[in-house]
Design a protein around this motif. Structure first.
Motif, PDB file in Angstrom:
ATOM      1  N   ALA A  92      30.263  24.176  35.693  1.00  0.00           N
ATOM      2  CA  ALA A  92      30.292  25.518  35.844  1.00  0.00           C
ATOM      3  C   ALA A  92      29.209  25.863  36.673  1.00  0.00           C
ATOM      4  CB  ALA A  92      30.336  26.130  34.501  1.00  0.00           C
ATOM      5  N   VAL A  93      29.231  27.213  36.924  1.00  0.00           N
ATOM      6  CA  VAL A  93      28.060  27.772  37.741  1.00  0.00           C
ATOM      7  C   VAL A  93      27.317  28.548  36.355  1.00  0.00           C
ATOM      8  CG1 VAL A  93      27.602  29.954  39.127  1.00  0.00           C
ATOM      9  CG2 VAL A  93      29.371  28.625  39.846  1.00  0.00           C
ATOM     10  N   TYR A  94      26.207  28.430  36.501  1.00  0.00           N
ATOM     11  CA  TYR A  94      25.137  28.690  35.360  1.00  0.00           C
ATOM     12  C   TYR A  94      24.403  30.017  35.818  1.00  0.00           C
ATOM     13  CZ  TYR A  94      26.372  24.982  32.524  1.00  0.00           C
ATOM     14  OH  TYR A  94      27.024  23.732  31.800  1.00  0.00           O
ATOM     15  N   TYR A  95      24.397  30.906  35.111  1.00  0.00           N
ATOM     16  CA  TYR A  95      23.689  32.164  35.368  1.00  0.00           C
ATOM     17  C   TYR A  95      22.604  32.573  34.192  1.00  0.00           C
ATOM     18  CZ  TYR A  95      28.037  33.191  38.446  1.00  0.00           C
ATOM     19  OH  TYR A  95      28.739  33.000  39.064  1.00  0.00           O
ATOM     20  N   CYS A  96      21.437  33.124  34.823  1.00  0.00           N
ATOM     21  CA  CYS A  96      20.510  33.573  33.866  1.00  0.00           C
ATOM     22  C   CYS A  96      20.543  35.039  33.931  1.00  0.00           C
ATOM     23  CB  CYS A  96      18.882  33.007  34.031  1.00  0.00           C
ATOM     24  SG  CYS A  96      18.293  33.691  35.657  1.00  0.00           S
ATOM     25  N   GLN A 114      21.934  35.017  40.823  1.00  0.00           N
ATOM     26  CA  GLN A 114      23.267  34.602  41.736  1.00  0.00           C
ATOM     27  C   GLN A 114      23.882  33.384  41.019  1.00  0.00           C
ATOM     28  OE1 GLN A 114      20.247  33.277  42.276  1.00  0.00           O
ATOM     29  NE2 GLN A 114      20.703  31.299  42.949  1.00  0.00           N
ATOM     30  N   GLY A 115      23.447  32.494  40.164  1.00  0.00           N
ATOM     31  CA  GLY A 115      24.013  31.558  39.731  1.00  0.00           C
ATOM     32  C   GLY A 115      23.659  30.021  40.601  1.00  0.00           C
ATOM     33  N   THR A 116      23.533  28.918  39.817  1.00  0.00           N
ATOM     34  CA  THR A 116      23.492  27.596  40.307  1.00  0.00           C
ATOM     35  C   THR A 116      24.706  26.792  39.880  1.00  0.00           C
ATOM     36  OG1 THR A 116      22.011  25.834  40.617  1.00  0.00           O
ATOM     37  CG2 THR A 116      21.935  26.995  38.348  1.00  0.00           C
ATOM     38  N   GLN A 117      25.371  26.104  40.589  1.00  0.00           N
ATOM     39  CA  GLN A 117      26.275  25.059  40.248  1.00  0.00           C
ATOM     40  C   GLN A 117      25.845  23.763  39.552  1.00  0.00           C
ATOM     41  OE1 GLN A 117      29.712  25.584  40.904  1.00  0.00           O
ATOM     42  NE2 GLN A 117      29.957  23.979  39.483  1.00  0.00           N
ATOM     43  N   VAL A 118      26.679  23.542  38.437  1.00  0.00           N
ATOM     44  CA  VAL A 118      26.412  22.212  37.853  1.00  0.00           C
ATOM     45  C   VAL A 118      27.651  21.754  37.703  1.00  0.00           C
ATOM     46  CG1 VAL A 118      25.951  21.207  35.581  1.00  0.00           C
ATOM     47  CG2 VAL A 118      24.267  22.965  36.453  1.00  0.00           C
ATOM     48  N   THR A 119      27.753  20.526  38.254  1.00  0.00           N
ATOM     49  CA  THR A 119      28.978  19.504  38.280  1.00  0.00           C
ATOM     50  C   THR A 119      28.756  18.360  37.572  1.00  0.00           C
ATOM     51  OG1 THR A 119      29.564  20.628  40.325  1.00  0.00           O
ATOM     52  CG2 THR A 119      30.773  18.554  39.763  1.00  0.00           C
TER      53      THR A 119
END
Length: 122
Positions: A92-96, A114-119
């Motif tokens: 998912a894209v993870y947002y704080c 802005q989010g960071t992608q975790v795959t």
């Protein structure tokens, strides 16, 4: 006003670990509860974890409990999400997010990164 910048995402294999960081600008970081949320393609944004102002209380989604750990360092204006035993469904894209209330509800948070992608590959 606090601005948030996530980092640490990437492509990993199932069972691996990642640590996400969320750096906050501004001098008022320690007045915000912080949360991590995620959004997979075609799905709604979902709660992952939250931590209160001083880090003394945390709360997790059932899907990540026991695998993820949220923490914060107010001296560094940073909140972390340590993710262990990653699964493909964690992709998912993870947002704080920062808010005035320690909550699992996204509408309680008024500041978002802005989010960071975790795959996670199987």
């Amino acid at each position: 006003q606090v601005q948030l910048l996530e980092s640490g995402g990437g492509l990993v294999q199932a069972g691996d670990s990642l640590r996400l960081s969320c750096a906050a600008s501004g001098r008022t970081f320690n007045t915000y509860a912080m949360g991590w949320f995620r959004q997979a393609p075609g799905k709604e944004r979902e709660f992952v974890a939250t931590i209160n102002l001083v880090g003394g209380a945390t709360y997790y989604a059932d899907s990540v409990k026991g695998r993820f750990t949220i923490s914060r360092d107010n001296a560094k204006n940073t909140v972390y999400l340590q993710m262990n035993s990653l699964k493909p469904e964690d992709t998912a894209v993870y947002y704080c997010a920062a808010g005035q209330r320690y909550s699992y509800r996204p509408d309680e948070y008024n500041l978002w990164g802005q989010g960071t992608q975790v795959t996670v590959s199987s």
